[in-house]
Design an enzyme around this catalytic site. Structure first.
Site, short mmCIF file in Angstrom:
data_model
loop_
_atom_site.label_atom_id
_atom_site.label_comp_id
_atom_site.label_asym_id
_atom_site.label_seq_id
_atom_site.Cartn_x
_atom_site.Cartn_y
_atom_site.Cartn_z
N ASP A 224 2.24 3.85 2.79
CA ASP A 224 1.13 5.04 2.25
C ASP A 224 1.60 6.17 1.36
O ASP A 224 1.88 5.72 0.08
CB ASP A 224 0.08 5.48 3.46
N ASP A 225 2.02 7.10 1.96
CA ASP A 225 2.65 8.45 1.32
C ASP A 225 4.14 8.74 1.91
O ASP A 225 4.05 9.63 2.84
CB ASP A 225 1.59 9.63 1.26
N HIS B 249 0.86 -1.17 0.10
CA HIS B 249 0.01 -0.13 -0.02
C HIS B 249 1.10 1.25 -0.11
O HIS B 249 1.18 1.79 1.22
CB HIS B 249 -0.89 -0.11 1.18
N HIS C 208 1.45 4.80 -2.59
CA HIS C 208 0.52 5.72 -3.77
C HIS C 208 1.73 6.43 -4.44
O HIS C 208 2.51 7.20 -3.98
CB HIS C 208 -0.31 7.14 -3.32
N GLU D 33 -10.62 4.17 7.08
CA GLU D 33 -9.34 5.02 7.39
C GLU D 33 -9.85 6.02 8.21
O GLU D 33 -9.79 6.38 9.52
CB GLU D 33 -8.69 5.42 6.20
N HIS E 287 -9.77 1.57 -0.23
CA HIS E 287 -9.65 2.29 0.87
C HIS E 287 -11.05 2.40 1.65
O HIS E 287 -12.15 2.76 0.97
CB HIS E 287 -9.17 3.76 0.56
N1 ADE Z 1 -4.54 8.83 -1.44
C1 ADE Z 1 -3.37 9.21 -1.20
N2 ADE Z 1 -3.08 8.63 0.31
C2 ADE Z 1 -4.22 8.48 0.65
C3 ADE Z 1 -5.02 7.99 1.78
N3 ADE Z 1 -4.16 7.85 3.04
N4 ADE Z 1 -6.23 7.73 1.95
C4 ADE Z 1 -7.06 8.02 0.78
N5 ADE Z 1 -6.58 8.31 -0.45
C5 ADE Z 1 -5.17 8.62 -0.49
ZN ZN Z 2 -3.54 5.07 0.77
#
Ligand code: ADE
Ligand code: ZN
Length: 330
Positions: free
Chosen positions: A275-276, A14, A16, A197, A194
């Site tokens: 994630d990011d 996971h 992006h 969250e 997703h």
């Molecule tokens: N796009 C990028 N990161 C995300 C996240 N944590 N939740 C939803 N969409 C995303």
């Molecule tokens: Zn995500």
């Protein structure tokens, strides 16, 4: 112990791709493309500036806007996989967003061939295996989702192994996206979405009741519903857990309240993900280390997390079994 965790083969399910671009690389790419990035994208430390989920999504869109060419996609893929490999990540599936590429005037073909080149170069240089999950953006709506999934189905590529969706969980309902996900599943693409969250357990129920998915991105809010936890276990739904992202976005206030240890105790299949990474000051390696340090997850359990992740991955059977063996040998 730290040394042993560093060496453990790790799996990322996971992340992006647009959210893996570090500030320095965003600046380099924006300069060579003569694109000016938004003034308030960076704070005084040179990190990405955002304060809540909405401003995070705005910053994410803003970073993505530096991309103009297939080569840019090659470079961001290569740099991300290089960082992963340096932490002994042996397999990484990353979400890509054709909507963000289209917004920058990049064709689907150019985006995919650029990413594929980054994957090939990284495998050649570092031995890491990279794969792609095409995603639509929830707040752009189901019609746009249908366009994305149709493009994916019409343009198969061996590195595209699945379909998913990110974006604002409050926009539309998951049921609205059933035709989108059914199109992907009917064409043989496994799916993840997703949910759970920012919204509560009902969003995870919607995901497993309405969509043909085998994994949920985050799903951490399931912790508030005992029946849902049983359902996730019984249906072997995998949760892509991203603790650093959850803490950065204040989904949980501290490590003590993070539900990962409970999910593990319940036998639910989980992975640990970034994630990011630059937005949340994290990486897969840090997620493993922090889970050990702050949530007392043992190295043995971390190894089983790598195995669960590889098992839940969308890789082809041969890739899956050869990488599972690499983890088992550790
Ligand atoms: N796009 C990028 N990161 C995300 C996240 N944590 N939740 C939803 N969409 C995303
Ligand atoms: Zn995500």
């Amino acid at each position: 112990m730290q040394n042993r965790i560093n060496k453990l083969p790790k799996i990322e399910l996971h992340s992006h791709l647009e959210g893996t671009i570090k500030p320095k690389l965003a600046l380099q790419i924006s300069m060579r493309n003569a694109v000016s990035l938004s003034n308030n994208l960076f704070n005084d430390n040179g990190d990405y500036a955002w304060s809540d989920f909405a401003s995070f999504l705005t910053a994410y869109d803003s970073v993505s806007s530096c991309l103009r060419l297939g080569k840019d996609y090659r470079d961001i893929t290569y740099e991300y996989l290089k960082d992963c490999a340096s932490e002994n990540v042996i397999y990484a599936e990353t979400f890509i967003s054709p909507d963000h590429a289209a917004e920058c005037g990049i064709s689907y073909d150019d985006m995919i061939s650029g990413i594929a080149k980054g994957i090939d170069d990284a495998e050649h240089d570092f031995g890491i295996v990279g794969r792609i999950i095409v995603t639509c953006v929830r707040h752009l709506g189901p019609q746009q989702g249908l366009n994305v999934v149709q493009t994916m189905v019409d343009n198969p590529h061996p590195y595209i192994v699945g379909f998913g969706m990110g974006g604002d969980e409050n926009a539309f309902t998951l049921n609205d996206f059933a035709p989108v996900f059914n199109k992907a599943a009917d064409a043989g693409y496994p799916c993840t979405v997703h949910a759970g969250e920012l919204c509560g357990p009902e969003s995870v129920w919607d995901a497993i009741n309405f969509l043909p998915i085998s994994r949920v991105g985050h799903g951490v809010k399931s912790i508030h519903d005992e029946k849902l936890l049983d359902e996730l276990f019984n249906r072997n739904i995998h949760l892509e857990i991203c603790p650093g992202s959850n803490l950065a976005l204040s989904v949980f206030t501290d490590w003590n309240s993070h539900p990962l240890p409970t999910f593990i105790a319940k036998g639910i299949s989980v992975s640990l993900n970034s994630d990011d990474p630059p937005f949340f000051h994290t990486s897969v390696g840090l997620e493993y280390l922090n889970s050990a340090k702050h949530m007392h997850i043992s190295t043995k359990t971390l190894k089983s997390i790598s195995l669960m992740a590889m098992e839940a991955s969308f890789a082809d059977p041969e890739t899956k079994s050869s990488l599972m063996n690499k983890i088992k040998e550790f």
